[in-house]
Design a protein around this motif. Structure first.
Motif, PDB file in Angstrom:
ATOM      1  N   LEU A  53      -8.372  24.828  -7.839  1.00 35.44           N
ATOM      2  CA  LEU A  53      -8.750  23.427  -8.007  1.00 35.44           C
ATOM      3  C   LEU A  53      -8.818  22.707  -6.659  1.00 35.44           C
ATOM      4  O   LEU A  53      -9.744  21.925  -6.416  1.00 35.44           O
ATOM      5  CB  LEU A  53      -7.763  22.718  -8.933  1.00 35.44           C
ATOM      6  CG  LEU A  53      -8.070  21.262  -9.258  1.00 35.44           C
ATOM      7  CD1 LEU A  53      -9.406  21.143  -9.969  1.00 35.44           C
ATOM      8  CD2 LEU A  53      -6.968  20.672 -10.102  1.00 35.44           C
ATOM      9  N   MET A  54      -7.900  23.002  -5.780  1.00 34.70           N
ATOM     10  CA  MET A  54      -7.903  22.372  -4.458  1.00 34.70           C
ATOM     11  C   MET A  54      -9.128  22.803  -3.640  1.00 34.70           C
ATOM     12  O   MET A  54      -9.753  21.980  -2.973  1.00 34.70           O
ATOM     13  CB  MET A  54      -6.616  22.712  -3.699  1.00 34.70           C
ATOM     14  CG  MET A  54      -5.392  22.021  -4.260  1.00 34.70           C
ATOM     15  SD  MET A  54      -5.548  20.229  -4.283  1.00 34.70           S
ATOM     16  CE  MET A  54      -5.615  19.876  -2.555  1.00 34.70           C
ATOM     17  N   VAL A  55      -9.490  24.087  -3.712  1.00 34.22           N
ATOM     18  CA  VAL A  55     -10.677  24.564  -2.997  1.00 34.22           C
ATOM     19  C   VAL A  55     -11.918  23.903  -3.564  1.00 34.22           C
ATOM     20  O   VAL A  55     -12.815  23.478  -2.818  1.00 34.22           O
ATOM     21  CB  VAL A  55     -10.771  26.101  -3.079  1.00 34.22           C
ATOM     22  CG1 VAL A  55     -12.114  26.599  -2.591  1.00 34.22           C
ATOM     23  CG2 VAL A  55      -9.655  26.739  -2.285  1.00 34.22           C
ATOM     24  N   TYR A  56     -11.994  23.792  -4.879  1.00 32.25           N
ATOM     25  CA  TYR A  56     -13.141  23.146  -5.524  1.00 32.25           C
ATOM     26  C   TYR A  56     -13.256  21.682  -5.087  1.00 32.25           C
ATOM     27  O   TYR A  56     -14.325  21.232  -4.692  1.00 32.25           O
ATOM     28  CB  TYR A  56     -13.007  23.245  -7.037  1.00 32.25           C
ATOM     29  CG  TYR A  56     -14.065  22.482  -7.787  1.00 32.25           C
ATOM     30  CD1 TYR A  56     -15.369  22.945  -7.825  1.00 32.25           C
ATOM     31  CD2 TYR A  56     -13.767  21.292  -8.442  1.00 32.25           C
ATOM     32  CE1 TYR A  56     -16.351  22.250  -8.507  1.00 32.25           C
ATOM     33  CE2 TYR A  56     -14.737  20.596  -9.115  1.00 32.25           C
ATOM     34  CZ  TYR A  56     -16.023  21.078  -9.152  1.00 32.25           C
ATOM     35  OH  TYR A  56     -16.989  20.381  -9.818  1.00 32.25           O
ATOM     36  N   CYS A 111     -11.995  20.215  -2.438  1.00 29.40           N
ATOM     37  CA  CYS A 111     -12.311  20.127  -1.010  1.00 29.40           C
ATOM     38  C   CYS A 111     -13.786  20.408  -0.772  1.00 29.40           C
ATOM     39  O   CYS A 111     -14.413  19.761   0.077  1.00 29.40           O
ATOM     40  CB  CYS A 111     -11.443  21.091  -0.210  1.00 29.40           C
ATOM     41  SG  CYS A 111      -9.739  20.572  -0.084  1.00 29.40           S
ATOM     42  N   GLY A 112     -14.347  21.354  -1.503  1.00 25.45           N
ATOM     43  CA  GLY A 112     -15.775  21.635  -1.376  1.00 25.45           C
ATOM     44  C   GLY A 112     -16.626  20.462  -1.821  1.00 25.45           C
ATOM     45  O   GLY A 112     -17.628  20.129  -1.174  1.00 25.45           O
ATOM     46  N   VAL A 113     -16.252  19.827  -2.905  1.00 23.45           N
ATOM     47  CA  VAL A 113     -16.983  18.655  -3.392  1.00 23.45           C
ATOM     48  C   VAL A 113     -16.903  17.521  -2.383  1.00 23.45           C
ATOM     49  O   VAL A 113     -17.908  16.886  -2.048  1.00 23.45           O
ATOM     50  CB  VAL A 113     -16.449  18.206  -4.773  1.00 23.45           C
ATOM     51  CG1 VAL A 113     -17.015  16.860  -5.163  1.00 23.45           C
ATOM     52  CG2 VAL A 113     -16.783  19.240  -5.829  1.00 23.45           C
ATOM     53  N   ILE A 114     -15.727  17.267  -1.871  1.00 19.62           N
ATOM     54  CA  ILE A 114     -15.556  16.191  -0.891  1.00 19.62           C
ATOM     55  C   ILE A 114     -16.339  16.493   0.375  1.00 19.62           C
ATOM     56  O   ILE A 114     -16.992  15.603   0.936  1.00 19.62           O
ATOM     57  CB  ILE A 114     -14.057  15.977  -0.590  1.00 19.62           C
ATOM     58  CG1 ILE A 114     -13.371  15.379  -1.816  1.00 19.62           C
ATOM     59  CG2 ILE A 114     -13.856  15.091   0.616  1.00 19.62           C
ATOM     60  CD1 ILE A 114     -11.868  15.373  -1.746  1.00 19.62           C
ATOM     61  N   LEU A 115     -16.324  17.736   0.814  1.00 20.71           N
ATOM     62  CA  LEU A 115     -17.069  18.110   2.013  1.00 20.71           C
ATOM     63  C   LEU A 115     -18.571  17.936   1.819  1.00 20.71           C
ATOM     64  O   LEU A 115     -19.251  17.361   2.681  1.00 20.71           O
ATOM     65  CB  LEU A 115     -16.755  19.557   2.399  1.00 20.71           C
ATOM     66  CG  LEU A 115     -17.479  20.099   3.613  1.00 20.71           C
ATOM     67  CD1 LEU A 115     -16.989  19.366   4.867  1.00 20.71           C
ATOM     68  CD2 LEU A 115     -17.249  21.580   3.743  1.00 20.71           C
ATOM     69  N   LEU A 116     -19.093  18.383   0.689  1.00 24.61           N
ATOM     70  CA  LEU A 116     -20.528  18.221   0.436  1.00 24.61           C
ATOM     71  C   LEU A 116     -20.924  16.748   0.309  1.00 24.61           C
ATOM     72  O   LEU A 116     -21.978  16.347   0.794  1.00 24.61           O
ATOM     73  CB  LEU A 116     -20.935  18.987  -0.818  1.00 24.61           C
ATOM     74  CG  LEU A 116     -21.067  20.489  -0.637  1.00 24.61           C
ATOM     75  CD1 LEU A 116     -21.252  21.156  -1.984  1.00 24.61           C
ATOM     76  CD2 LEU A 116     -22.204  20.832   0.289  1.00 24.61           C
ATOM     77  N   LEU A 117     -20.104  15.954  -0.323  1.00 24.40           N
ATOM     78  CA  LEU A 117     -20.411  14.528  -0.437  1.00 24.40           C
ATOM     79  C   LEU A 117     -20.317  13.831   0.915  1.00 24.40           C
ATOM     80  O   LEU A 117     -21.101  12.923   1.203  1.00 24.40           O
ATOM     81  CB  LEU A 117     -19.486  13.869  -1.455  1.00 24.40           C
ATOM     82  CG  LEU A 117     -19.731  14.290  -2.906  1.00 24.40           C
ATOM     83  CD1 LEU A 117     -18.685  13.661  -3.814  1.00 24.40           C
ATOM     84  CD2 LEU A 117     -21.122  13.943  -3.375  1.00 24.40           C
TER      85      LEU A 117
END
Length: 55
Positions: free
Chosen positions: A5-8, A10-16
């Motif tokens: 969940l944390m990796v997911y 972080c990926g969403v925040i990075l892409l946004l």
């Protein structure tokens, strides 16, 4: 499960965060950004599997 969940997230925040640097004249809409942000955990393994089977 907590790590996944944390990796997911972080990926969403990075892409946004990266999407804020895209200019409006590049033709990338909000729908494309949201699909990339929330769909990458599903699409990445599928694309990797297709690439592996295509070798």
């Amino acid at each position: 499960m907590r790590e996944v969940l944390m990796v997911y997230l972080c990926g969403v925040i990075l892409l946004l965060a990266v999407s804020t640097t895209i200019d409006g004249d590049e033709g990338v809409g909000l729908d494309h950004i949201l699909i990339a942000g929330f769909g990458w955990p599903i699409l990445t393994p599928l694309l990797a599997l297709r690439a592996w089977n295509g070798r």
